[in-house]
Write a protein that holds these residues in place. Structure first.
Motif, PDB file in Angstrom:
ATOM      1  N   SER A 640      76.104  74.650  77.477  1.00 45.31           N
ATOM      2  CA  SER A 640      77.528  74.540  77.146  1.00 45.31           C
ATOM      3  C   SER A 640      77.704  73.699  75.891  1.00 45.31           C
ATOM      4  CB  SER A 640      78.298  73.898  78.298  1.00 45.31           C
ATOM      5  OG  SER A 640      77.968  72.512  78.406  1.00 45.31           O
ATOM      6  N   CYS A 641      78.858  73.832  75.279  1.00 48.54           N
ATOM      7  CA  CYS A 641      79.171  73.008  74.108  1.00 48.54           C
ATOM      8  C   CYS A 641      79.269  71.533  74.486  1.00 48.54           C
ATOM      9  CB  CYS A 641      80.476  73.482  73.462  1.00 48.54           C
ATOM     10  SG  CYS A 641      80.299  75.000  72.491  1.00 48.54           S
ATOM     11  N   LYS A 642      79.731  71.261  75.689  1.00 50.00           N
ATOM     12  CA  LYS A 642      79.818  69.864  76.145  1.00 50.00           C
ATOM     13  C   LYS A 642      78.438  69.206  76.090  1.00 50.00           C
ATOM     14  CE  LYS A 642      80.945  67.031  80.201  1.00 50.00           C
ATOM     15  NZ  LYS A 642      81.418  67.028  81.611  1.00 50.00           N
ATOM     16  N   LYS A 643      77.425  69.888  76.629  1.00 51.28           N
ATOM     17  CA  LYS A 643      76.078  69.325  76.651  1.00 51.28           C
ATOM     18  C   LYS A 643      75.459  69.308  75.259  1.00 51.28           C
ATOM     19  CE  LYS A 643      74.931  70.385  81.460  1.00 51.28           C
ATOM     20  NZ  LYS A 643      74.010  71.135  82.369  1.00 51.28           N
ATOM     21  N   ALA A 644      75.701  70.372  74.474  1.00 52.89           N
ATOM     22  CA  ALA A 644      75.118  70.439  73.129  1.00 52.89           C
ATOM     23  C   ALA A 644      75.638  69.307  72.251  1.00 52.89           C
ATOM     24  CB  ALA A 644      75.428  71.795  72.503  1.00 52.89           C
ATOM     25  N   CYS A 645      76.926  69.013  72.355  1.00 53.47           N
ATOM     26  CA  CYS A 645      77.506  67.915  71.566  1.00 53.47           C
ATOM     27  C   CYS A 645      76.990  66.573  72.057  1.00 53.47           C
ATOM     28  CB  CYS A 645      79.034  67.968  71.635  1.00 53.47           C
ATOM     29  SG  CYS A 645      79.790  69.408  70.818  1.00 53.47           S
ATOM     30  N   VAL A 684      82.989  81.756  76.491  1.00 47.93           N
ATOM     31  CA  VAL A 684      82.009  81.093  75.631  1.00 47.93           C
ATOM     32  C   VAL A 684      82.189  81.429  74.150  1.00 47.93           C
ATOM     33  CG1 VAL A 684      80.314  80.989  77.473  1.00 47.93           C
ATOM     34  CG2 VAL A 684      80.321  82.950  75.926  1.00 47.93           C
ATOM     35  N   TYR A 685      83.180  82.211  73.811  1.00 40.85           N
ATOM     36  CA  TYR A 685      83.374  82.588  72.407  1.00 40.85           C
ATOM     37  C   TYR A 685      84.096  81.463  71.646  1.00 40.85           C
ATOM     38  CZ  TYR A 685      82.634  87.115  74.682  1.00 40.85           C
ATOM     39  OH  TYR A 685      82.134  88.147  75.437  1.00 40.85           O
ATOM     40  N   VAL A 696      80.817  87.309  68.338  1.00 43.62           N
ATOM     41  CA  VAL A 696      81.967  87.624  69.185  1.00 43.62           C
ATOM     42  C   VAL A 696      82.944  86.458  69.116  1.00 43.62           C
ATOM     43  CG1 VAL A 696      82.763  88.389  71.449  1.00 43.62           C
ATOM     44  CG2 VAL A 696      80.406  88.857  70.738  1.00 43.62           C
ATOM     45  N   PHE A 697      84.207  86.777  68.800  1.00 48.41           N
ATOM     46  CA  PHE A 697      85.237  85.752  68.657  1.00 48.41           C
ATOM     47  C   PHE A 697      86.249  85.851  69.788  1.00 48.41           C
ATOM     48  CE2 PHE A 697      83.671  86.652  64.346  1.00 48.41           C
ATOM     49  CZ  PHE A 697      83.186  85.386  64.026  1.00 48.41           C
ATOM     50  N   SER A 709      78.886  78.294  79.666  1.00 46.39           N
ATOM     51  CA  SER A 709      77.696  78.725  78.930  1.00 46.39           C
ATOM     52  C   SER A 709      77.336  80.150  79.329  1.00 46.39           C
ATOM     53  CB  SER A 709      76.519  77.786  79.222  1.00 46.39           C
ATOM     54  OG  SER A 709      76.210  77.806  80.612  1.00 46.39           O
ATOM     55  N   ASP A 710      76.427  80.761  78.555  1.00 39.65           N
ATOM     56  CA  ASP A 710      75.967  82.116  78.831  1.00 39.65           C
ATOM     57  C   ASP A 710      74.470  82.186  78.530  1.00 39.65           C
ATOM     58  OD1 ASP A 710      75.442  85.108  77.710  1.00 39.65           O
ATOM     59  OD2 ASP A 710      77.018  85.146  79.222  1.00 39.65           O
TER      60      ASP A 710
END
Length: 734
Positions: A640-645, A684-685, A696-697, A709-710
Motif C-alpha cells: 500500500s501507499c501507506k507502507k511505501a511512504c 489502488v489507482y 490506470v488512472f 494494495s494489489d
C-alpha cells in the motif's frame, strides 16, 4: 249468471275486491281488463258483480241486448286504456334510454375535453422543454475553478427545482441558465456569469467583514453555554479542570507563531452521539465507568476552538439543532439576518440528525462538515455505489463525503484527517512541586474499569503481582483478585496521581485505543501493551463490527506500539516468560515522562488552527498541503501507499492524488505510460503494470486510497514529510 252493475259510490278497495271476485268467475281476458286500474276505475265507473236475476227477470231479450252493449263498450274502453298505458310505458322507457344516452355523451365529451386540455399542456410543456433545451444547448458553463460542488448542485437543481416554490420566485424555470443564475447570485455554489451584476444585498452578505480571531486569555465566557446543557456536564468538568493549561498553551503558541491575521469563524458544534435522541447513553454513563474517549475528544476540540478565538454554537439536542438551523429548512437561503456556519463539527450520528432536520438543504453545508470518527472511515465503505456493489452496508458507511472530512482520534489512516485529543497530565502551577516530589511506589495500576475487561486475565495479573502491588479503578461489578487494591471509579485528577505513583500501567487487551495509555506515559509510567493475535478487524471482531474500516489492530494500543521501548512494552499475556522479562526490564530502568507534542494542549492548538485556516475542502483551487511538499514514491506490487511512504520516513498524503492522476503528471516523475485508461474498478489507482507500461488512472476521486494494495499493480504514491510528533502537518504547512 252475473252482471256488472255501475255503482260510483264504492271505493277503490271495492274495485279491487271486484277484480278478485271476477278472477274466479269470468274469462281470463275479462279479468285482465277489469284488473287494470286505468280501465274500469280510471273511466270513473265502479262496478259490482251481481246476480242477473236480481236485476231483471231471467230470459228478458231487452235486458240481454242492453247488457251486451254495455259490456262491449266497457271492453272497448278498457282496451283503449290498455293501449294508452302501453304507450305511456313505452314513452317512459324511451325517455330513460334518451337520458342514459345523453349522460354517456356528456361523459365522453368531458373526457374528450380533458384529453384536449392535457394535450395542450403537453404541447406547451414540449415547447417549453424545447426552448429550455435550446437555451441549455446555447449556454456554455464558465470555468468552475474554486467551485467544486457547482456541477453536482446543478444536477440536483435540474431535478428538484419544483420541490420548493421559492426557486420559481427567484426566476428558476428548469432551464440551465436560470438554475445557474440562481446558484451564482442567490446562493454561492457557482461563479457569477460574465457581464452579470450580483444584487447588492448578496454582495453585502458575501463581503460582510468578519471579526478578527484573537487568542483568548480565559475560558470563562465558554462556561455558561456548557453549564446549561446536561449532556455536556462531563465535558464542562474536564475543560474547567484544564483551564490554566489551555490558557498557557495559547500564550505559548502565540509567542511562536503569528496568529493575528485570522478571522473568527462561526462554528457549529453538535456531538450527536451525546444527545438523548441518539439513545447511546454515553453522556450519562461517563460518571459510572462508561467510555470516555469521545467525550475527551469533544472536550478538547471545544476548548481549542474557543481559545483560538472563534464563535462557538453548541448543540446537544435535536431542538437546539433546529433552533440554530432555523430558516434553513426550505431550499432557498433565509431572507432575514441569521448566523451562517463556516464550519460544522459533528459525528456520524449528528450528521444523520442534521440531514433529518433540514432535509436536502444539508447539501449546501456538505463541504464544511468535519466528522469526528473514532476508528476512521476507508474509501470503499464511504462510497455509496461501492458499498452497494460489494455488500459493505453498515450503520456508519455510505456517507459519500470527502475522506479528509473524517477526523480521527489517532492517526490510523492517512486517508482521514488526524484530529486527536489532549493527554491530561499537565498540572496547574500550585501542584507542580507536588508532582516533582511524588515518589514512585513498587506498584502497578491496571487499565480496566469494567468486569468484562478482567475476565480470563487472572493468571496474567498473578504474574505481575509477583513483582508489584496491584491497584485498580474498577466498578463494583468487577470480580477482581482479592490482592488488588481497588479505588473504584474516580476522577481524572485522582487517576493522574495514581499514575505518578506507579511504575507500570497494565493493559488487559481491552478497551482498545483509549487515551489512558498515553496519560500513563505522560506521567512517567511504562505501559504493558498486550499483543493481539490474530489481529482484530471488522471481519472477525464484534468490537469493530459495522465500523467502516477493515484496518487490523495488532495490539491494545497501536499508536503506543509505534512509540516502543523503553516506554511501551509489547507482551503476550499468555506467555509468562515474556511478561516477566518485560517487568524485569521496566523495574531496572528509570524513564522520564514522555508525551508526543501532538497530544499536548499546544500541539492540538497548532494542529487545529492550521486545519481551520488552511484545510479548504470547498475549493478546488486552493492547494493544501502545499504542492512543494509532494514526494512521489513507487509502491511494489502488494504494497500500500501507506507502507511505501512509511518505509521512506514519510506519510501518504491523499490530497496529492489528483496531481498524479494523468499521463502528463506521471511523466514528470519518470513514469512512462505507453498506454492508459481511466477506471473506478479498484482503490489502488493511479497504478501501472511494469511489464506492459500500461497506466490506470482513478476516474472517481472518492476512491483514492492510501491503504489498499494489489498483487499485480505498482502503485504511484503521493508522500510528504511531517513535523516530528505532529504527523498531521508537513514542515511547510505552518
Amino acid at each position: 249468471m252475473y252482471r256488472l252493475q255501475n255503482n260510483p259510490t264504492h271505493s277503490v278497495h271495492s274495485c279491487i275486491g271486484l277484480t278478485n271476485t271476477l278472477k274466479r268467475s269470468v274469462s281470463h281476458e275479462s279479468t285482465k281488463a277489469l284488473s287494470n286500474p286505468g280501465g274500469v276505475c280510471a273511466a270513473g265507473h265502479w262496478f259490482h258483480l251481481v246476480s242477473e236475476s236480481a236485476i231483471s227477470p231471467p230470459g228478458s231479450p231487452k235486458d240481454d241486448v242492453k247488457d251486451s252493449k254495455e259490456l262491449q263498450a266497457l271492453q272497448i274502453k278498457m282496451e283503449a286504456e290498455k293501449v294508452r298505458g302501453q304507450m305511456k310505458d313505452q314513452m317512459i322507457m324511451e325517455l330513460r334510454s334518451d337520458k342514459t344516452y345523453l349522460q354517456q355523451q356528456v361523459s365522453q365529451l368531458e373526457e374528450f375535453l380533458k384529453l384536449c386540455v392535457e394535450k395542450d399542456k403537453k404541447e406547451i410543456q414540449q415547447i417549453k422543454a424545447a426552448e429550455q433545451m435550446k437555451e441549455d444547448e446555447n449556454f456554455s458553463l464558465p470555468p468552475m475553478d474554486g467551485y467544486p460542488n457547482c456541477k453536482e448542485k446543478l444536477k440536483w437543481m435540474k431535478n428538484m427545482w419544483r420541490t420548493d416554490p421559492c426557486y420559481s420566485r427567484h426566476g428558476v424555470n428548469g432551464s440551465l441558465p436560470s438554475i445557474f443564475i440562481y446558484l451564482s447570485e442567490i446562493e454561492s455554489w457557482c461563479p457569477v456569469l460574465p457581464g452579470r451584476v450580483v444584487p447588492s444585498a448578496v454582495v453585502e452578505n458575501s463581503e460582510k467583514k468578519m471579526d478578527p480571531a484573537v487568542v483568548r486569555e480565559s475560558l470563562k465566557g465558554l462556561y455558561p453555554s456548557l453549564a446549561n446543557k446536561r449532556q455536556l456536564h462531563w465535558i464542562h468538568q474536564r475543560i474547567r479542570s484544564m483551564e490554566e493549561v489551555w490558557v498557557e498553551a495559547g500564550r505559548s503558541l502565540s509567542a511562536k507563531y503569528n496568529l493575528t491575521e485570522r478571522t473568527a469563524k462561526q462554528i457549529l458544534v453538535h456531538p450527536g452521539a451525546l444527545t438523548d435522541e441518539s439513545g447511546t447513553h454515553i453522556a450519562e454513563d461517563a460518571f459510572s465507568g462508561g467510555p470516555l474517549g469521545e467525550q475527551v475528544q469533544w472536550s478538547d476540540l471545544i476548548a481549542t476552538l474557543y481559545i483560538l478565538g472563534h464563535h462557538l454554537h453548541l448543540s446537544a439536542s435535536i431542538p437546539a439543532l433546529k433552533a440554530f438551523l432555523q430558516g434553513n429548512t426550505n431550499g432557498c437561503p433565509p431572507q432575514h439576518s441569521k448566523v451562517e456556519p463556516n464550519l460544522i463539527y459533528t459525528d456520524i450520528v449528528g450528521l444523520r440528525q442534521i440531514q433529518e432536520v433540514i432535509g436536502s438543504s444539508w447539501i449546501k453545508y456538505k463541504c464544511i462538515f468535519r466528522i469526528l470518527d473514532t476508528f476512521g472511515t476507508e474509501p470503499d465503505f464511504n462510497h455509496p455505489d461501492w458499498v452497494t456493489k460489494h455488500h459493505l452496508h453498515g450503520p456508519f458507511g455510505g456517507l459519500n463525503m470527502t475522506l479528509l472530512q473524517f477526523y480521527t482520534m489517532f492517526p490510523h489512516t492517512p486517508d482521514n484527517t488526524f484530529l486527536g485529543f489532549v493527554v491530561q497530565h499537565q498540572l496547574i502551577s500550585k501542584e507542580s512541586e507536588q508532582f516533582k516530589s511524588t515518589k514512585r511506589q513498587n506498584q502497578a495500576l491496571v487499565y480496566g474499569k469494567r468486569a468484562t475487561f478482567w475476565q480470563g486475565k487472572e493468571a496474567y495479573v498473578d504474574v505481575i503481582h509477583k513483582y508489584l502491588d496491584i491497584h485498580g479503578t474498577a466498578d463494583n461489578t468487577a470480580a477482581i483478585p482479592s490482592y488488588v487494591k481497588n479505588h473504584g471509579i474516580i476522577k481524572g485528577r485522582d487517576v493522574q496521581t495514581l499514575l505518578r505513583q506507579s511504575k507500570v500501567f497494565v493493559g488487559l487487551g481491552i478497551p482498545l485505543e483509549g487515551p489512558a495509555p498515553l496519560e500513563a506515559l505522560a506521567n512517567g509510567c511504562a505501559f504493558l501493551n498486550p499483543k493481539i493475535q490474530p489481529p482484530l478487524s471488522s471481519l472477525n471482531s464484534e468490537i469493530f463490527k459495522g465500523k467502516p474500516t477493515i484496518r487490523e489492530v495488532t495490539s491494545q494500543h497501536p499508536y503506543a506500539e509505534a512509540i516502543g521501548e523503553p516506554y511501551v512494552w509489547m507482551v503476550d499475556i499468555h506467555n509468562e516468560t515474556e511478561v516477566e522479562r518485560a517487568l524485569t526490564a521496566i523495574l531496572n530502568q528509570t524513564i522520564e515522562p514522555y508525551l508526543p507534542y501532538e497530544f499536548s494542549c499546544e500541539g492540538m492548538l497548532q494542529r487545529v488552527n492550521t486545519l481551520v485556516e488552511k484545510q479548504d475542502l470547498c475549493s478546488s483551487t486552493r492547494s493544501w498541503p502545499p504542492l512543494s511538499a509532494l514526494q512521489v514514491v513507487k509502491a511494489e506490487a502488494g504494497t500500500s501507499c501507506k507502507k511505501a511512504c512509511q518505509r521512506m520516513g514519510l506519510i501518504c498524503e491523499p490530497a496529492f492524488f489528483p496531481n498524479l492522476n494523468s499521463v502528463k503528471n506521471l511523466a514528470k516523475y519518470s513514469v512512462d505510460c505507453q498506454t492508459s485508461e481511466f477506471s473506478d474498478g479498484h482503490l489502488v489507482y493511479p497504478a501501472y503494470l511494469n511489464s506492459s507500461k500500461h497506466c490506470v488512472f482513478q476516474s472517481d476521486p472518492l476512491l483514492f486510497s492510501c491503504v489498499r494494495s494489489d498483487q499485480s499493480l505498482i502503485r504511484i504514491c503521493p508522500c510528504r514529510d511531517y513535523i516530528k510528533d505532529q504527523i498531521a502537518l508537513c514542515k511547510a504547512c505552518i
